[in-house]
Design an enzyme around this catalytic site. Structure first.
Site, mmCIF file in Angstrom:
data_model
loop_
_atom_site.group_PDB
_atom_site.id
_atom_site.type_symbol
_atom_site.label_atom_id
_atom_site.label_comp_id
_atom_site.label_asym_id
_atom_site.label_seq_id
_atom_site.Cartn_x
_atom_site.Cartn_y
_atom_site.Cartn_z
ATOM 1 N N ASP A 110 3.003 12.855 -0.233
ATOM 2 C CA ASP A 110 2.174 13.640 -1.160
ATOM 3 C C ASP A 110 0.680 13.335 -1.127
ATOM 4 O OD1 ASP A 110 2.774 11.139 -2.173
ATOM 5 O OD2 ASP A 110 3.448 11.826 -4.132
ATOM 6 N N GLU A 164 2.135 14.716 -12.869
ATOM 7 C CA GLU A 164 1.765 15.708 -11.839
ATOM 8 C C GLU A 164 1.744 17.151 -12.337
ATOM 9 O OE1 GLU A 164 2.346 12.012 -9.746
ATOM 10 O OE2 GLU A 164 3.638 13.025 -11.204
ATOM 11 N N GLU A 211 0.821 -1.204 0.000
ATOM 12 C CA GLU A 211 0.000 0.000 0.000
ATOM 13 C C GLU A 211 0.856 1.256 0.000
ATOM 14 O OE1 GLU A 211 -2.744 -2.648 2.751
ATOM 15 O OE2 GLU A 211 -1.618 -1.029 3.599
ATOM 16 N N GLU A 253 13.354 13.303 -11.496
ATOM 17 C CA GLU A 253 12.789 12.838 -10.230
ATOM 18 C C GLU A 253 13.231 13.742 -9.076
ATOM 19 O OE1 GLU A 253 10.321 11.058 -10.761
ATOM 20 O OE2 GLU A 253 10.787 8.956 -10.408
#
Length: 520
Positions: free
Chosen positions: A224, A338, A80, A317
């Site tokens: 985030d 994004e 997760e 990145e």
């Protein structure tokens, strides 16, 4: 728009021809690989994008195919902390809620029941053992067949604890089973209590001892989507608790991490700078700010991020703010969405064509740098445009979808709607799967109406009368029209159960912070 469609179909058809049923396409060798357990991840991720592009026929074919082929009873670990679980649950929920618009045959109880909803519920239920902890914060990894391993580490990232409320609340509201929303809220409240004296959270936490293991505070990787879900959860659920949590964090973030409209990483207890780095994952932040009406700040931060894009033809990145250059071993660009996502929100909020220019730049860059004979490849190094043999599923789910929606301002997903199914006001989860808040209220409203009707009928039933109370409703299938609640002649007729006649949902995305109604 036509060029973006061509981009999608070049990638999508390449996946079907070369990689299906594997999870992902390898675009340099024209074959496939499993990255998460052989669930045909790219296909699930691309499903609602097909509908966004108007391809109802292929949406119907793929939705039917997935119902027949996907099985979550397999012996793989679901992490997760990587938001892949949201690909499955979010992608299936989104497809379920868009099924009517796609012209699919619906069950009588839709949107409160349906095969895709049951698949989403099945996928989510496999994750519930992770939440069985003393604190309510979930373990980072759970085995879909056997649950949490006895040797599983209790350390997980902040986003892995706080990125459930959209999918799990949607599941609970649609199915009538409160378990999912309850565990997501318990995790959020437990995480909220661990913030530092100056109001910040770190990057990794021990979910048993509640001790922070990685104490860097920022808005990027590992954190985030936690902030994203507080805001979007507040909008979707009209929830002031979630909004007040975010506003408190936002004050601390602005105080301690923001410098010249960049956001740095700082020590969560002292507020001292630990990494003067911009991460590409942080580029969602201007879009999130625009949802709350903080436009001036959002526009300036977007310009900083856009300047990095123009420097390299993509977002590395990691980018060192003092040096104005990439960071060693973090020079890649895996075609992330994004910055395009923020451009979409900011264009909706301002109408400024700067954001369309970013969209055009992104289209040109990806076509020029990343296109291969069978798909689009991640960029291994933005300095010399070396490619990597991978096309991540979010390229079809997010990057292309946000790009398309940026250039299609009249698209139905942008429309602000009242409590009418499919009328608009959609909320995108962190993997860009659109969820329709109206459905949550319609199903919840139906449960309430159904209970009131049962109460009326029970009151009217006299002792000794032949009239019996109606059968108990089957859990998970509110609104099933196969059930019969007979009224005697002359009894008052109630309104249709799914009329959703009240308007509890009034969220408007991108309209300068109008998140709550005046009387909330």
């Amino acid at each position: 728009v036509q060029r973006i469609k061509s981009m999608f179909y070049h990638a999508y058809n390449s996946y079907l021809d070369n990689a299906f049923p594997y999870d992902e396409l390898r675009p340099l060798t024209c074959d496939g690989q499993d990255t998460w357990g052989s669930f045909s991840l790219t296909l699930i991720d691309a499903l609602d994008t097909l509908l966004v592009l108007g391809n109802h026929t292929e949406f119907q074919r793929v939705a039917s195919l997935l119902q027949d082929t996907v099985d979550f009873d397999i012996d793989v670990n679901a992490s997760e902390t990587h938001v892949q679980h949201l690909n499955f649950v979010g992608g299936l929920l989104s497809a379920h809620l868009l099924a009517k618009r796609a012209g699919m045959e619906l069950e009588p109880g839709w949107p409160c029941s349906g095969p895709l909803l049951r698949m989403a519920e099945d996928a989510a239920r496999k994750l519930l053992p992770a939440f069985e902890t003393p604190t309510g914060m979930p373990y980072g990894t759970v085995n879909l067949l056997r649950g949490v391993s006895p040797t599983e580490t209790p350390v997980t990232c902040t986003a892995g604890v706080g990125t459930f409320i959209l999918e799990f609340a949607t599941l609970s509201r649609l199915t009538g089973d409160p378990t999912f929303e309850n565990v997501a809220r318990r995790a959020l409240r437990a995480l909220w209590k661990t913030r530092s004296d100056i109001g910040l959270v770190g990057n990794h936490i021990d979910i048993v001892s509640k001790k922070w293991v990685a104490q860097d505070a920022g808005i990027g990787a590992g954190v985030d989507s936690y902030f994203e879900y507080l805001v979007k959860g507040a909008v979707m659920l009209q929830d002031e608790e979630l909004l007040s949590m975010f506003q408190a964090y936002d004050r601390a973030i602005q105080n301690y991490t923001r410098f010249d409209d960049w956001y740095l990483w700082v020590q969560m207890h002292k507020g001292t700078v630990s990494m003067p780095i911009f991460q590409s994952l942080e580029a969602f932040w201007p879009g999130l700010q625009s949802l709350l009406g903080n436009l001036d700040s959002a526009v300036r931060t977007f310009q900083n991020y856009y300047s990095v894009w123009r420097q390299f033809g993509g977002l590395p990145e990691f980018y060192s703010i003092p040096q104005g250059y990439t960071v060693d071993k973090r020079e890649g660009y895996p075609l992330r969405p994004e910055l395009i996502e923020s451009a979409m929100y900011l264009f909706r909020a301002t109408g400024d064509h700067t954001y369309l220019q970013l969209g055009l730049d992104a289209l040109e860059s990806i076509e020029k740098i990343a296109k291969t004979p069978c798909g689009y490849a991640s960029v291994k190094d933005l300095r010399d445009h070396q490619l990597d043999n991978r096309m991540e599923s979010f390229f079809l789910a997010e990057t292309i979808k946000y790009l398309y929606l940026l250039f299609d301002p009249a698209h139905f997903l942008h429309e602000s709607g009242e409590c009418v199914l499919g009328a608009g006001g959609f909320i995108f989860n962190t993997e860009a799967h659109p969820l329709d808040p109206a459905a949550l209220y319609c199903c919840g409203r139906h449960d309430q109406d159904h209970q009131e009707l049962q109460d009326i009928l029970l009151t009217l039933s006299q002792p000794g009368s032949q009239s019996k109370p109606p059968p108990k409703q089957t859990e998970g299938q509110p609104g099933s029209q196969s059930e019969s609640i007979a009224l005697k002649p002359g009894e008052k007729k109630t309104p249709p159960l799914l009329s959703c006649s009240v308007q509890p949902f009034s969220a408007r995305l991108s309209i300068l912070g109008q998140v709550f109604t005046d009387n909330t």
